[in-house]
Design an enzyme around this catalytic site. Structure first.
Site, PDB file in Angstrom:
ATOM      1  N   SER A 162       0.850  -1.198   0.000  1.00  0.00           N
ATOM      2  CA  SER A 162       0.000   0.000   0.000  1.00  0.00           C
ATOM      3  C   SER A 162       0.880   1.240   0.000  1.00  0.00           C
ATOM      4  O   SER A 162       2.021   1.201   0.496  1.00  0.00           O
ATOM      5  CB  SER A 162      -0.844  -0.021   1.282  1.00  0.00           C
ATOM      6  OG  SER A 162      -1.424   1.244   1.511  1.00  0.00           O
ATOM      7  N   TYR A 187      -0.707  -1.285  10.127  1.00  0.00           N
ATOM      8  CA  TYR A 187      -0.902  -1.558   8.689  1.00  0.00           C
ATOM      9  C   TYR A 187       0.301  -1.078   7.871  1.00  0.00           C
ATOM     10  O   TYR A 187       0.799  -1.797   7.006  1.00  0.00           O
ATOM     11  CB  TYR A 187      -2.178  -0.848   8.247  1.00  0.00           C
ATOM     12  CG  TYR A 187      -2.594  -1.053   6.811  1.00  0.00           C
ATOM     13  CD1 TYR A 187      -3.104  -2.275   6.370  1.00  0.00           C
ATOM     14  CD2 TYR A 187      -2.521  -0.011   5.888  1.00  0.00           C
ATOM     15  CE1 TYR A 187      -3.518  -2.448   5.048  1.00  0.00           C
ATOM     16  CE2 TYR A 187      -2.937  -0.175   4.575  1.00  0.00           C
ATOM     17  CZ  TYR A 187      -3.437  -1.395   4.160  1.00  0.00           C
ATOM     18  OH  TYR A 187      -3.846  -1.556   2.852  1.00  0.00           O
ATOM     19  N   LYS A 225       2.681  -3.411   5.673  1.00  0.00           N
ATOM     20  CA  LYS A 225       2.780  -3.183   4.222  1.00  0.00           C
ATOM     21  C   LYS A 225       4.204  -2.792   3.814  1.00  0.00           C
ATOM     22  O   LYS A 225       4.592  -2.989   2.655  1.00  0.00           O
ATOM     23  CB  LYS A 225       1.767  -2.128   3.777  1.00  0.00           C
ATOM     24  CG  LYS A 225       0.305  -2.609   3.843  1.00  0.00           C
ATOM     25  CD  LYS A 225       0.057  -3.875   3.036  1.00  0.00           C
ATOM     26  CE  LYS A 225      -1.397  -4.111   2.690  1.00  0.00           C
ATOM     27  NZ  LYS A 225      -1.634  -5.444   2.091  1.00  0.00           N
TER      28      LYS A 225
HETATM   29  N1  NAD Z   1      -8.608  -0.460  -1.581  1.00  0.00           N
HETATM   30  C1  NAD Z   1      -7.513   0.255  -1.423  1.00  0.00           C
HETATM   31  O1  NAD Z   1      -7.519   1.482  -1.597  1.00  0.00           O
HETATM   32  C2  NAD Z   1      -6.222  -0.406  -1.024  1.00  0.00           C
HETATM   33  C3  NAD Z   1      -5.083   0.399  -0.898  1.00  0.00           C
HETATM   34  C4  NAD Z   1      -3.886  -0.190  -0.539  1.00  0.00           C
HETATM   35  C5  NAD Z   1      -3.812  -1.552  -0.332  1.00  0.00           C
HETATM   36  N2  NAD Z   1      -4.933  -2.316  -0.429  1.00  0.00           N
HETATM   37  C6  NAD Z   1      -4.807  -3.741  -0.159  1.00  0.00           C
HETATM   38  O2  NAD Z   1      -5.437  -4.476  -1.181  1.00  0.00           O
HETATM   39  C7  NAD Z   1      -5.827  -5.764  -0.655  1.00  0.00           C
HETATM   40  C8  NAD Z   1      -7.254  -6.067  -1.070  1.00  0.00           C
HETATM   41  O3  NAD Z   1      -8.134  -5.141  -0.454  1.00  0.00           O
HETATM   42  P1  NAD Z   1      -9.494  -4.616  -1.135  1.00  0.00           P
HETATM   43  O4  NAD Z   1      -9.371  -3.155  -1.273  1.00  0.00           O
HETATM   44  O5  NAD Z   1      -9.835  -5.434  -2.308  1.00  0.00           O
HETATM   45  O6  NAD Z   1     -10.516  -4.873   0.069  1.00  0.00           O
HETATM   46  P2  NAD Z   1     -11.889  -5.727   0.153  1.00  0.00           P
HETATM   47  O7  NAD Z   1     -12.360  -5.578   1.542  1.00  0.00           O
HETATM   48  O8  NAD Z   1     -12.801  -5.350  -0.962  1.00  0.00           O
HETATM   49  O9  NAD Z   1     -11.409  -7.221  -0.133  1.00  0.00           O
HETATM   50  C9  NAD Z   1     -10.532  -7.882   0.753  1.00  0.00           C
HETATM   51  C10 NAD Z   1     -11.020  -9.308   0.948  1.00  0.00           C
HETATM   52  O10 NAD Z   1     -10.083  -9.956   1.839  1.00  0.00           O
HETATM   53  C11 NAD Z   1     -10.832 -10.744   2.746  1.00  0.00           C
HETATM   54  N3  NAD Z   1     -10.076 -10.930   3.985  1.00  0.00           N
HETATM   55  C12 NAD Z   1      -9.797 -10.005   4.945  1.00  0.00           C
HETATM   56  N4  NAD Z   1      -9.115 -10.563   5.939  1.00  0.00           N
HETATM   57  C13 NAD Z   1      -8.947 -11.869   5.613  1.00  0.00           C
HETATM   58  C14 NAD Z   1      -8.334 -12.962   6.238  1.00  0.00           C
HETATM   59  N5  NAD Z   1      -7.770 -12.832   7.444  1.00  0.00           N
HETATM   60  N6  NAD Z   1      -8.335 -14.162   5.611  1.00  0.00           N
HETATM   61  C15 NAD Z   1      -8.926 -14.322   4.399  1.00  0.00           C
HETATM   62  N7  NAD Z   1      -9.551 -13.305   3.761  1.00  0.00           N
HETATM   63  C16 NAD Z   1      -9.560 -12.094   4.363  1.00  0.00           C
HETATM   64  C17 NAD Z   1     -12.122  -9.971   2.983  1.00  0.00           C
HETATM   65  O11 NAD Z   1     -13.154 -10.823   3.470  1.00  0.00           O
HETATM   66  C18 NAD Z   1     -12.388  -9.399   1.600  1.00  0.00           C
HETATM   67  O12 NAD Z   1     -13.263 -10.237   0.848  1.00  0.00           O
HETATM   68  C19 NAD Z   1      -5.585  -5.689   0.859  1.00  0.00           C
HETATM   69  O13 NAD Z   1      -4.354  -6.320   1.171  1.00  0.00           O
HETATM   70  C20 NAD Z   1      -5.480  -4.205   1.115  1.00  0.00           C
HETATM   71  O14 NAD Z   1      -4.730  -3.913   2.266  1.00  0.00           O
HETATM   72  C21 NAD Z   1      -6.136  -1.775  -0.786  1.00  0.00           C
END
Ligand code: NAD
Length: 276
Positions: free
Chosen positions: A152, A164, A168
């Protein structure tokens, strides 16, 4: 001709958001996909969508933080599809607080999900990947496998996210080390750090009506303050958040043969925002 025909991909957290979009993309390119999520319904739904489109997918439901998860995940791939070609460590959520109010429980929950779980998954996959790479080398073949870790823009620091941002940043170190350890196995290990992507994780918090991640017996509210969403938009040169599909596109680059000579790298997918 599909680019990933015959490849097996494992994606954590692929019931929703970025992981889901990537699962659909990889399946559309012919990969067989092991879908993981904490929540059974969204995981099974993704499996159904892929199967209905003529692809192959299987679910491995559960938290990536469970001590037996990594072995179970690898076994699901091997039992169903006989091997592993692509691993994407994507599952995650946030549990924010300023450092003086952050508990040990909060710290370790996030480190475990975003850093320890990927480490355990890669460790559990080693025997499978190593045996395949050795057999291919003996046959004079060079077959590239892919590990893509998700980081991230917060890895370079974000107030309220000591747990976090540390996890990350840590996953970047794990990426660089694994690229050095696994180069001899022809594994490309890379990382994508996201800026602001529109998913459940970044929806506006809605007080008591906020959505929750139900993990390890806790219900953690997900979402961010509207003022932070507005600030992120203002700081993003391309002028809007990315979609889950755009985010999945950047992960896909590192899953595809076009990245066969790239390893140990971090790219930022943030519409011009973010610098890790
Ligand atoms: N959306 C953003 O702006 C953003 C920015 C930086 C990083 N990220 C990273 O991207 C990745 C995906 O996030 P997203 O935005 O798609 O979020 P999201 O919430 O839409 O999807 C994440 C999925 O991971 C699952 N999950 C969470 N904890 C879990 C666990 N312990 N075991 C198994 N599944 C688990 C959730 O149930 C969910 O379905 C994450 O690692 C997040 O930190 C997202």
């Amino acid at each position: 001709m599909t680019k990933l025909a015959g490849k097996t991909a494992l994606i954590t957290g692929s019931g929703r958001g970025i992981g889901r979009a990537l699962a659909l993309k990889l399946a559309s390119e012919g990969a067989r996909v092991v879908i993981n999520d904490l929540d059974a319904d969204p995981a099974n739904e993704v499996v159904e969508i892929i199967r209905k489109a003529g692809g192959e997918a299987v679910a491995c439901v559960g938290s990536v933080t469970a001590v037996d998860f990594a072995e179970r995940f690898v076994k699901t791939a091997v039992d169903n599809y006989k091997g592993i070609d692509i691993i994407v460590n994507n599952a995650g959520y946030t549990w924010d607080n300023v450092v003086q109010k952050m508990t040990d429980e909060q710290w370790y929950a996030i480190i475990d999900c975003h850093l320890t779980a990927p480490f355990r998954i890669l460790r559990a996959a080693y025997p499978v990947i190593s045996a395949a790479a050795k057999a291919e080398a003996a046959a004079g073949k060079e077959v590239f496998r892919k590990v893509v870790n998700v980081s991230s823009a917060a890895a370079s620091g974000n107030a309220g996210q000591a747990n976090y941002s540390s996890a990350k940043a840590g996953i970047i170190g794990l990426t660089k080390t694994m690229s050095k350890e696994w180069g001899r196995l022809k594994v490309n290990v890379n990382c994508v750090a996201f800026g602001h992507i529109e998913t459940r994780l970044t929806e506006a918090l809605a007080g008591e009506a906020s959505k929750t991640v139900d993990v390890e017996g806790r219900k953690i509210k997900v979402g961010i303050q509207q003022s932070f969403i507005d600030a992120m938009r203002a700081m993003t040169p391309l002028g809007r958040p990315g979609t889950a599909e755009e985010a999945a596109g950047s992960l896909y680059l590192f899953c595809s043969p076009e990245s066969d000579y790239i390893s140990g790298q971090v790219i930022v997918c943030g519409g011009g925002f973010g610098n890790v």
